[in-house]
Design a protein around this motif. Structure first.
Motif, PDB file in Angstrom:
ATOM      1  N   VAL A  84       0.844  -1.206   0.000  1.00  0.00           N
ATOM      2  CA  VAL A  84       0.000   0.000   0.000  1.00  0.00           C
ATOM      3  C   VAL A  84       0.875   1.250   0.000  1.00  0.00           C
ATOM      4  O   VAL A  84       0.678   2.170  -0.800  1.00  0.00           O
ATOM      5  CB  VAL A  84      -0.953   0.006   1.224  1.00  0.00           C
ATOM      6  N   PHE A  85       1.875   1.282   0.884  1.00  0.00           N
ATOM      7  CA  PHE A  85       2.689   2.491   0.999  1.00  0.00           C
ATOM      8  C   PHE A  85       3.682   2.648  -0.150  1.00  0.00           C
ATOM      9  O   PHE A  85       4.000   3.779  -0.545  1.00  0.00           O
ATOM     10  CB  PHE A  85       3.364   2.553   2.367  1.00  0.00           C
ATOM     11  N   ILE A  86       4.134   1.550  -0.713  1.00  0.00           N
ATOM     12  CA  ILE A  86       4.976   1.641  -1.914  1.00  0.00           C
ATOM     13  C   ILE A  86       4.153   2.233  -3.057  1.00  0.00           C
ATOM     14  O   ILE A  86       4.602   3.138  -3.763  1.00  0.00           O
ATOM     15  CB  ILE A  86       5.562   0.263  -2.289  1.00  0.00           C
ATOM     16  N   ALA A  87       2.931   1.741  -3.229  1.00  0.00           N
ATOM     17  CA  ALA A  87       2.057   2.266  -4.282  1.00  0.00           C
ATOM     18  C   ALA A  87       1.765   3.749  -4.045  1.00  0.00           C
ATOM     19  O   ALA A  87       1.790   4.555  -4.987  1.00  0.00           O
ATOM     20  CB  ALA A  87       0.752   1.469  -4.336  1.00  0.00           C
ATOM     21  N   ALA A  88       1.513   4.109  -2.794  1.00  0.00           N
ATOM     22  CA  ALA A  88       1.225   5.510  -2.472  1.00  0.00           C
ATOM     23  C   ALA A  88       2.424   6.395  -2.783  1.00  0.00           C
ATOM     24  O   ALA A  88       2.275   7.483  -3.350  1.00  0.00           O
ATOM     25  CB  ALA A  88       0.836   5.640  -1.001  1.00  0.00           C
ATOM     26  N   ALA A  89       3.616   5.929  -2.441  1.00  0.00           N
ATOM     27  CA  ALA A  89       4.821   6.721  -2.701  1.00  0.00           C
ATOM     28  C   ALA A  89       5.053   6.893  -4.193  1.00  0.00           C
ATOM     29  O   ALA A  89       5.399   7.985  -4.663  1.00  0.00           O
ATOM     30  CB  ALA A  89       6.039   6.062  -2.043  1.00  0.00           C
ATOM     31  N   LEU A  90       4.840   5.826  -4.955  1.00  0.00           N
ATOM     32  CA  LEU A  90       5.038   5.924  -6.400  1.00  0.00           C
ATOM     33  C   LEU A  90       3.975   6.790  -7.046  1.00  0.00           C
ATOM     34  O   LEU A  90       4.257   7.540  -7.982  1.00  0.00           O
ATOM     35  CB  LEU A  90       5.076   4.531  -7.030  1.00  0.00           C
ATOM     36  N   ARG A  91       2.757   6.704  -6.544  1.00  0.00           N
ATOM     37  CA  ARG A  91       1.696   7.570  -7.076  1.00  0.00           C
ATOM     38  C   ARG A  91       2.046   9.033  -6.804  1.00  0.00           C
ATOM     39  O   ARG A  91       1.901   9.884  -7.674  1.00  0.00           O
ATOM     40  CB  ARG A  91       0.361   7.185  -6.431  1.00  0.00           C
ATOM     41  N   ALA A  92       2.511   9.311  -5.593  1.00  0.00           N
ATOM     42  CA  ALA A  92       2.920  10.673  -5.260  1.00  0.00           C
ATOM     43  C   ALA A  92       4.137  11.089  -6.082  1.00  0.00           C
ATOM     44  O   ALA A  92       4.209  12.222  -6.559  1.00  0.00           O
ATOM     45  CB  ALA A  92       3.234  10.776  -3.764  1.00  0.00           C
ATOM     46  N   GLY A  93       5.053  10.158  -6.268  1.00  0.00           N
ATOM     47  CA  GLY A  93       6.230  10.449  -7.091  1.00  0.00           C
ATOM     48  C   GLY A  93       5.845  10.783  -8.519  1.00  0.00           C
ATOM     49  O   GLY A  93       6.444  11.656  -9.151  1.00  0.00           O
ATOM     50  N   GLY A  94       4.826  10.111  -9.039  1.00  0.00           N
ATOM     51  CA  GLY A  94       4.340  10.413 -10.377  1.00  0.00           C
ATOM     52  C   GLY A  94       3.807  11.834 -10.462  1.00  0.00           C
ATOM     53  O   GLY A  94       4.009  12.536 -11.452  1.00  0.00           O
ATOM     54  N   ALA A  95       3.129  12.274  -9.399  1.00  0.00           N
ATOM     55  CA  ALA A  95       2.620  13.648  -9.374  1.00  0.00           C
ATOM     56  C   ALA A  95       3.786  14.631  -9.364  1.00  0.00           C
ATOM     57  O   ALA A  95       3.753  15.663 -10.044  1.00  0.00           O
ATOM     58  CB  ALA A  95       1.727  13.864  -8.154  1.00  0.00           C
ATOM     59  N   VAL A  96       4.835  14.321  -8.615  1.00  0.00           N
ATOM     60  CA  VAL A  96       6.005  15.200  -8.590  1.00  0.00           C
ATOM     61  C   VAL A  96       6.684  15.208  -9.959  1.00  0.00           C
ATOM     62  O   VAL A  96       7.052  16.262 -10.478  1.00  0.00           O
ATOM     63  CB  VAL A  96       6.997  14.772  -7.479  1.00  0.00           C
ATOM     64  N   GLY A  97       6.815  14.041 -10.578  1.00  0.00           N
ATOM     65  CA  GLY A  97       7.402  13.973 -11.916  1.00  0.00           C
ATOM     66  C   GLY A  97       6.608  14.792 -12.915  1.00  0.00           C
ATOM     67  O   GLY A  97       7.172  15.531 -13.732  1.00  0.00           O
ATOM     68  N   ASN A  98       5.291  14.700 -12.855  1.00  0.00           N
ATOM     69  CA  ASN A  98       4.457  15.520 -13.726  1.00  0.00           C
ATOM     70  C   ASN A  98       4.521  16.986 -13.330  1.00  0.00           C
ATOM     71  O   ASN A  98       4.324  17.872 -14.162  1.00  0.00           O
ATOM     72  CB  ASN A  98       3.016  15.015 -13.745  1.00  0.00           C
ATOM     73  N   GLY A  99       4.825  17.234 -12.066  1.00  0.00           N
ATOM     74  CA  GLY A  99       5.032  18.614 -11.615  1.00  0.00           C
ATOM     75  C   GLY A  99       6.226  19.252 -12.312  1.00  0.00           C
ATOM     76  O   GLY A  99       6.221  20.458 -12.596  1.00  0.00           O
ATOM     77  N   LEU A 100       7.252  18.455 -12.597  1.00  0.00           N
ATOM     78  CA  LEU A 100       8.400  18.963 -13.351  1.00  0.00           C
ATOM     79  C   LEU A 100       7.955  19.425 -14.733  1.00  0.00           C
ATOM     80  O   LEU A 100       8.369  20.485 -15.217  1.00  0.00           O
ATOM     81  CB  LEU A 100       9.487  17.894 -13.465  1.00  0.00           C
ATOM     82  N   LEU A 101       7.108  18.621 -15.366  1.00  0.00           N
ATOM     83  CA  LEU A 101       6.552  19.004 -16.658  1.00  0.00           C
ATOM     84  C   LEU A 101       5.750  20.294 -16.522  1.00  0.00           C
ATOM     85  O   LEU A 101       5.860  21.199 -17.356  1.00  0.00           O
ATOM     86  CB  LEU A 101       5.669  17.877 -17.208  1.00  0.00           C
ATOM     87  N   ALA A 102       4.940  20.408 -15.470  1.00  0.00           N
ATOM     88  CA  ALA A 102       4.140  21.616 -15.256  1.00  0.00           C
ATOM     89  C   ALA A 102       5.038  22.847 -15.125  1.00  0.00           C
ATOM     90  O   ALA A 102       4.729  23.914 -15.678  1.00  0.00           O
ATOM     91  CB  ALA A 102       3.256  21.460 -14.019  1.00  0.00           C
ATOM     92  N   MET A 103       6.148  22.717 -14.419  1.00  0.00           N
ATOM     93  CA  MET A 103       7.070  23.846 -14.266  1.00  0.00           C
ATOM     94  C   MET A 103       7.655  24.260 -15.612  1.00  0.00           C
ATOM     95  O   MET A 103       7.755  25.452 -15.936  1.00  0.00           O
ATOM     96  CB  MET A 103       8.200  23.496 -13.288  1.00  0.00           C
ATOM     97  N   ARG A 104       8.058  23.269 -16.430  1.00  0.00           N
ATOM     98  CA  ARG A 104       8.597  23.581 -17.756  1.00  0.00           C
ATOM     99  C   ARG A 104       7.536  24.239 -18.620  1.00  0.00           C
ATOM    100  O   ARG A 104       7.801  25.252 -19.291  1.00  0.00           O
ATOM    101  CB  ARG A 104       9.125  22.327 -18.447  1.00  0.00           C
ATOM    102  N   LEU A 105       6.313  23.693 -18.591  1.00  0.00           N
ATOM    103  CA  LEU A 105       5.235  24.280 -19.383  1.00  0.00           C
ATOM    104  C   LEU A 105       4.925  25.705 -18.926  1.00  0.00           C
ATOM    105  O   LEU A 105       4.659  26.588 -19.743  1.00  0.00           O
ATOM    106  CB  LEU A 105       3.985  23.402 -19.320  1.00  0.00           C
ATOM    107  N   PHE A 106       4.985  25.946 -17.628  1.00  0.00           N
ATOM    108  CA  PHE A 106       4.765  27.303 -17.125  1.00  0.00           C
ATOM    109  C   PHE A 106       5.790  28.255 -17.719  1.00  0.00           C
ATOM    110  O   PHE A 106       5.444  29.341 -18.188  1.00  0.00           O
ATOM    111  CB  PHE A 106       4.838  27.335 -15.590  1.00  0.00           C
ATOM    112  N   ASP A 107       7.062  27.838 -17.695  1.00  0.00           N
ATOM    113  CA  ASP A 107       8.111  28.689 -18.267  1.00  0.00           C
ATOM    114  C   ASP A 107       7.883  28.907 -19.751  1.00  0.00           C
ATOM    115  O   ASP A 107       8.031  30.026 -20.245  1.00  0.00           O
ATOM    116  CB  ASP A 107       9.495  28.086 -18.021  1.00  0.00           C
TER     117      ASP A 107
END
Length: 120
Positions: A84-107
């Motif tokens: 459960v917690f491994i899945a939760a961490a990876l799901r959260a990590g995916g959001a952070v990874g997509n957050g990198l894309l969001a930052m680039r798109l913002f720029d």
């Protein structure tokens, strides 16, 4: 509509499978292949991985099915909890990874907004 996703919906399984025979046959073949017991990955670990994926895709039917299989294959409560917690961490990590894309798109969008659509 009074309710969504209820176990009673399972009575529509054959209806769905029969309405798209070729596609459902391909899906079921993939499902059975992925869930086989003679692969390099032991069945218990396949089920723990399946639970992790089901948790992230939020499929209640998959969670129930793979929990039953995992328990049958000898998974412990502690292994399930870690899954459960491994899945939760990876799901959260995916959001952070997509957050990198969001930052680039913002720029990129910000630079277009300040220079104009033609880069002027």
């Amino acid at each position: 509509m009074k309710e969504y996703q209820t176990p009673k919906d399972r009575r529509y399984t054959e209806t769905l499978l029969n309405a798209a025979r070729q596609e459902s046959a391909a899906f079921m073949n993939l499902k059975h292949t992925a869930e086989r017991k003679d692969g390099a990955i032991p069945a218990k670990y396949r089920e723990l991985m399946s639970i992790a994926v089901a948790l992230t895709t939020q499929c209640a039917y998959c969670i129930e099915s793979h929990m039953q299989n995992a328990v049958r294959e000898g998974a412990t409560k502690e292994e399930i909890a870690e899954t459960v917690f491994i899945a939760a961490a990876l799901r959260a990590g995916g959001a952070v990874g997509n957050g990198l894309l969001a930052m680039r798109l913002f720029d990129e969008i910000g630079s277009v907004a300040t220079t104009g659509p033609g880069g002027e």
